[in-house]
Design an enzyme around this catalytic site. Structure first.
Site, PDB file in Angstrom:
ATOM      1  N   LYS A  77      10.194  -9.318   2.211  1.00 45.73           N
ATOM      2  CA  LYS A  77      11.039  -9.182   1.010  1.00 45.73           C
ATOM      3  C   LYS A  77      11.200 -10.532   0.319  1.00 45.73           C
ATOM      4  O   LYS A  77      11.193 -10.612  -0.917  1.00 45.73           O
ATOM      5  CB  LYS A  77      12.396  -8.606   1.407  1.00 45.73           C
TER       6      LYS A  77
ATOM      7  N   GLU B  38      11.014  -1.585  -7.163  1.00 48.83           N
ATOM      8  CA  GLU B  38      12.428  -1.944  -6.939  1.00 48.83           C
ATOM      9  C   GLU B  38      12.866  -1.664  -5.504  1.00 48.83           C
ATOM     10  O   GLU B  38      13.585  -2.453  -4.893  1.00 48.83           O
ATOM     11  CB  GLU B  38      13.309  -1.134  -7.904  1.00 48.83           C
TER      12      GLU B  38
ATOM     13  N   THR C 251      11.116   9.979   5.393  1.00 46.58           N
ATOM     14  CA  THR C 251      12.541   9.784   5.074  1.00 46.58           C
ATOM     15  C   THR C 251      12.739   9.595   3.566  1.00 46.58           C
ATOM     16  O   THR C 251      13.551  10.261   2.933  1.00 46.58           O
ATOM     17  CB  THR C 251      13.071   8.542   5.832  1.00 46.58           C
TER      18      THR C 251
ATOM     19  N   GLY D 198      21.437   4.881  14.457  1.00 42.92           N
ATOM     20  CA  GLY D 198      20.416   5.047  13.415  1.00 42.92           C
ATOM     21  C   GLY D 198      20.276   3.832  12.495  1.00 42.92           C
ATOM     22  O   GLY D 198      19.608   3.899  11.473  1.00 42.92           O
TER      23      GLY D 198
ATOM     24  N   GLU E 196      15.443   1.050  14.184  1.00 38.44           N
ATOM     25  CA  GLU E 196      14.394   2.010  14.540  1.00 38.44           C
ATOM     26  C   GLU E 196      14.087   1.933  16.031  1.00 38.44           C
ATOM     27  O   GLU E 196      14.488   0.976  16.706  1.00 38.44           O
ATOM     28  CB  GLU E 196      13.140   1.690  13.726  1.00 38.44           C
TER      29      GLU E 196
HETATM   30  N1  LIG Z   1      13.511   4.380   5.231  1.00 36.33           N
HETATM   31  C1  LIG Z   1      14.163   3.498   4.478  1.00 36.33           C
HETATM   32  O1  LIG Z   1      15.397   3.441   4.470  1.00 36.33           O
HETATM   33  C2  LIG Z   1      13.382   2.585   3.568  1.00 36.33           C
HETATM   34  C3  LIG Z   1      14.066   1.631   2.785  1.00 36.33           C
HETATM   35  C4  LIG Z   1      13.352   0.818   1.895  1.00 36.33           C
HETATM   36  C5  LIG Z   1      11.983   0.933   1.833  1.00 36.33           C
HETATM   37  N2  LIG Z   1      11.341   1.835   2.635  1.00 36.33           N
HETATM   38  C6  LIG Z   1       9.890   1.930   2.530  1.00 36.33           C
HETATM   39  O2  LIG Z   1       9.545   3.223   2.096  1.00 36.33           O
HETATM   40  C7  LIG Z   1       8.261   3.582   2.635  1.00 36.33           C
HETATM   41  C8  LIG Z   1       8.385   4.917   3.372  1.00 36.33           C
HETATM   42  O3  LIG Z   1       9.313   4.773   4.423  1.00 36.33           O
HETATM   43  P1  LIG Z   1       9.847   6.060   5.239  1.00 36.33           P
HETATM   44  O4  LIG Z   1      10.997   5.554   6.034  1.00 36.33           O
HETATM   45  O5  LIG Z   1      10.033   7.211   4.338  1.00 36.33           O
HETATM   46  O6  LIG Z   1       8.595   6.323   6.208  1.00 36.33           O
HETATM   47  P2  LIG Z   1       8.297   7.629   7.104  1.00 36.33           P
HETATM   48  O7  LIG Z   1       9.549   8.424   7.298  1.00 36.33           O
HETATM   49  O8  LIG Z   1       7.558   7.159   8.297  1.00 36.33           O
HETATM   50  O9  LIG Z   1       7.304   8.510   6.198  1.00 36.33           O
HETATM   51  C9  LIG Z   1       5.990   8.142   5.937  1.00 36.33           C
HETATM   52  C10 LIG Z   1       5.263   9.277   5.239  1.00 36.33           C
HETATM   53  O10 LIG Z   1       3.952   8.817   4.896  1.00 36.33           O
HETATM   54  C11 LIG Z   1       2.986   9.667   5.509  1.00 36.33           C
HETATM   55  N3  LIG Z   1       1.860   8.867   5.991  1.00 36.33           N
HETATM   56  C12 LIG Z   1       1.910   7.737   6.737  1.00 36.33           C
HETATM   57  N4  LIG Z   1       0.657   7.312   6.998  1.00 36.33           N
HETATM   58  C13 LIG Z   1      -0.182   8.185   6.420  1.00 36.33           C
HETATM   59  C14 LIG Z   1      -1.590   8.283   6.340  1.00 36.33           C
HETATM   60  N5  LIG Z   1      -2.377   7.391   6.935  1.00 36.33           N
HETATM   61  N6  LIG Z   1      -2.114   9.297   5.630  1.00 36.33           N
HETATM   62  C15 LIG Z   1      -1.324  10.223   5.022  1.00 36.33           C
HETATM   63  N7  LIG Z   1       0.025  10.178   5.090  1.00 36.33           N
HETATM   64  C16 LIG Z   1       0.584   9.172   5.764  1.00 36.33           C
HETATM   65  C17 LIG Z   1       3.689  10.338   6.677  1.00 36.33           C
HETATM   66  O11 LIG Z   1       3.009  11.526   6.965  1.00 36.33           O
HETATM   67  P3  LIG Z   1       3.471  12.516   8.150  1.00 36.33           P
HETATM   68  O12 LIG Z   1       4.691  13.202   7.582  1.00 36.33           O
HETATM   69  O13 LIG Z   1       2.334  13.455   8.282  1.00 36.33           O
HETATM   70  O14 LIG Z   1       3.726  11.666   9.338  1.00 36.33           O
HETATM   71  C18 LIG Z   1       5.095  10.522   6.117  1.00 36.33           C
HETATM   72  O15 LIG Z   1       5.157  11.694   5.333  1.00 36.33           O
HETATM   73  C19 LIG Z   1       7.837   2.402   3.525  1.00 36.33           C
HETATM   74  O16 LIG Z   1       7.008   1.529   2.815  1.00 36.33           O
HETATM   75  C20 LIG Z   1       9.163   1.727   3.849  1.00 36.33           C
HETATM   76  O17 LIG Z   1       9.016   0.345   4.151  1.00 36.33           O
HETATM   77  C21 LIG Z   1      11.998   2.666   3.488  1.00 36.33           C
END
Ligand SMILES: NC(=O)c1ccc[n+]([C@@H]2O[C@H](COP(=O)([O-])OP(=O)(O)OC[C@H]3O[C@@H](n4cnc5c(N)ncnc54)[C@H](OP(=O)(O)O)[C@@H]3O)[C@@H](O)[C@H]2O)c1
Length: 411
Positions: free
Chosen positions: A195, A119, A19, A177, A180
């Site tokens: 946090k 950040e 995401t 949405g 989760e």
């Molecule tokens: N989503 C939000 O609104 C939000 C807000 C603030 C902070 N965050 C933080 O941002 C970070 C990412 O969140 P997200 O929502 O983008 O997560 P996500 O949609 O689950 O994406 C995770 C990505 O990391 C890859 N990945 C995970 N484990 C892996 C591994 N062992 N080896 C290689 N690649 C791996 C996944 O690969 P695949 O594509 O192959 O599965 C995917 O591309 C997290 O730390 C989250 O806490 C998110």
């Protein structure tokens, strides 16, 4: 930077393209010209690691800055440590990684003399990390508190507006949405606790870790608590609070009622808001979206720009402050009692015996039973817990007392 380096794009190694990672890659491409204008170098993604694509060692080798957007602590911890030790500045949005392994990561960044920026790990696009580290970097901060989880704020706002129960509202949040498929870390307070560990570390320059944050979620909240609270002029939030208390610090996450005049009371739906208090600044409140791919990516890009511009915040832990667990609070107390004369007097006596005074009471009869809902003035939590235990043993009290923190302070 020499002139040859300046004419080449800056290579960004991207770990994770979910995401946030995908939104970051798009935003980086879209804003590359603006980044170049601001920093003198045009950024480009030089390699991407996902579960099915890329190889970490090659990405590290071919990058000047590493952006970690994988989530989780394993293998994110190893990759971030390796990047820092290899002299690459790192940007991460990973709250759990920092809350659990902050000491090790900040030490690695300091030893290598490179930046570690994060950040987006707290309240996404709200620039609270930058504000505490840079604007208030030498301010003696007294308290940082706020709504740092949008999922729970949405659920509590909806429960208050519709009168629906927790499970039904959680299902609606999932459909929309805002929650989760597995909402555990949001609703049990663990996400907010991570946090708050990060904010406490920054605000007090003390090495606070996740395990030191006391944490209570919203799963036990009943719709009638919200209905009674409305009559008392209160709204419910899941709050994170990090504050100086009795020579130490208290870092907690807990559901809490606020009076209408409180700056956090009007924050509804999936929004976040964070307040910082200090004698030198009085009180500052910032609010905005606490999640979302584009919003989080925007905070990540801001960190990349700061790194390219060469701005370096100081990551320092100067003092180890003890964690204070017994603090004062005001409380909401909900009792189901026999509808008989003298019951209120018995309860008031127990509270009086524990030196707890009552601020307001709502009483409703329903046949044989009555509901007694009250707000008590600030007292030590341990004293309140002892009073509640004694009240629970009274013969006329029909079920286990329920209680929720209240902040009496109005602004
Ligand atoms: N989503 C939000 O609104 C939000 C807000 C603030 C902070 N965050 C933080 O941002 C970070 C990412 O969140 P997200 O929502 O983008 O997560 P996500 O949609 O689950 O994406 C995770 C990505 O990391 C890859 N990945 C995970 N484990 C892996 C591994 N062992 N080896 C290689 N690649 C791996 C996944 O690969 P695949 O594509 O192959 O599965 C995917 O591309 C997290 O730390 C989250 O806490 C998110």
């Amino acid at each position: 930077m020499n002139s040859e380096e300046a004419s080449k794009p800056v290579r960004i190694g991207l770990l994770g393209r979910g995401t946030v990672g995908a939104a970051f890659a798009d935003l980086l491409a879209e804003r590359a010209g603006a980044v170049e204008a601001a920093t003198g170098r045009r950024p480009e993604v030089s390699g991407v690691l996902t579960r099915s694509e890329g190889e970490f060692a090659a990405i590290l080798e071919n990058s000047e800055v590493v952006v970690e957007l994988m989530g989780g602590t394993d293998p994110a911890r190893e990759h971030v440590l390796a990047a820092l030790r290899a002299g690459r500045p790192v940007v991460t949005a990973n709250k759990q990684l920092l809350a659990q392994h902050g000491d090790e990561l900040f030490a690695a960044a300091r030893e290598a003399g490179v930046q570690l920026r994060f950040e987006a790990a707290v309240a996404a696009v709200i620039p609270i990390v930058r504000t505490i580290q840079e604007s208030f970097g030498v301010t003696e901060i007294a308290k940082v508190f706020g709504i740092v989880n949008g999922t729970t704020n949405f659920i509590l706002s909806e429960m208050a507006a519709t009168g629906a129960g927790y499970e039904q509202t959680l299902a609606r949040a999932q459909q929309l949405g805002y929650a989760e498929a597995d909402p555990t870390e949001d609703v049990n307070g663990a996400d907010a606790a991570a946090k708050m560990a990060i904010l406490a570390r920054l605000a007090f320059h003390s090495p606070v870790t996740l395990s030191e944050v006391s944490c209570q979620g919203i799963e036990e909240i009943q719709p009638d608590d919200l209905a009674y609270a409305k009559e008392l002029g209160l709204s419910l939030k899941l709050l994170g609070a990090a504050e100086r208390r009795d020579g130490g610090i208290s870092v907690r996450v807990f559901p809490c009622f606020l009076y209408a005049g409180h700056p956090l009371a009007p924050i509804e739906g999936p929004f976040n808001a964070v307040m910082v208090e200090a004698p030198a600044i009085t009180e500052v409140t910032m609010s905005g979206p606490g999640a979302g791919g584009l919003q989080t990516a925007s905070a990540v890009l801001g960190d990349v720009v700061s790194i390219l511009a060469g701005e370096a915040p100081v990551h320092e832990t100067r003092v180890e402050l003890p964690i204070v667990s017994d603090v004062t609070s005001s409380f909401y107390l909900h009792l189901e009692v026999a509808d008989r004369p003298g019951v209120l007097a018995q309860i008031a006596t127990v509270l009086g015996d524990h030196e707890i005074s009552v601020k307001s009471v709502v009483q409703r009869g329903s046949g044989e039973e009555a509901r007694l809902v009250m707000v008590v003035h600030e007292c030590l939590e341990s004293r309140f817990a002892a009073a509640v235990e004694a009240i629970g043993k009274l013969g006329d009290v029909r079920s286990a007392p329920r209680f929720i923190h209240v902040i009496e302070e109005e602004f």
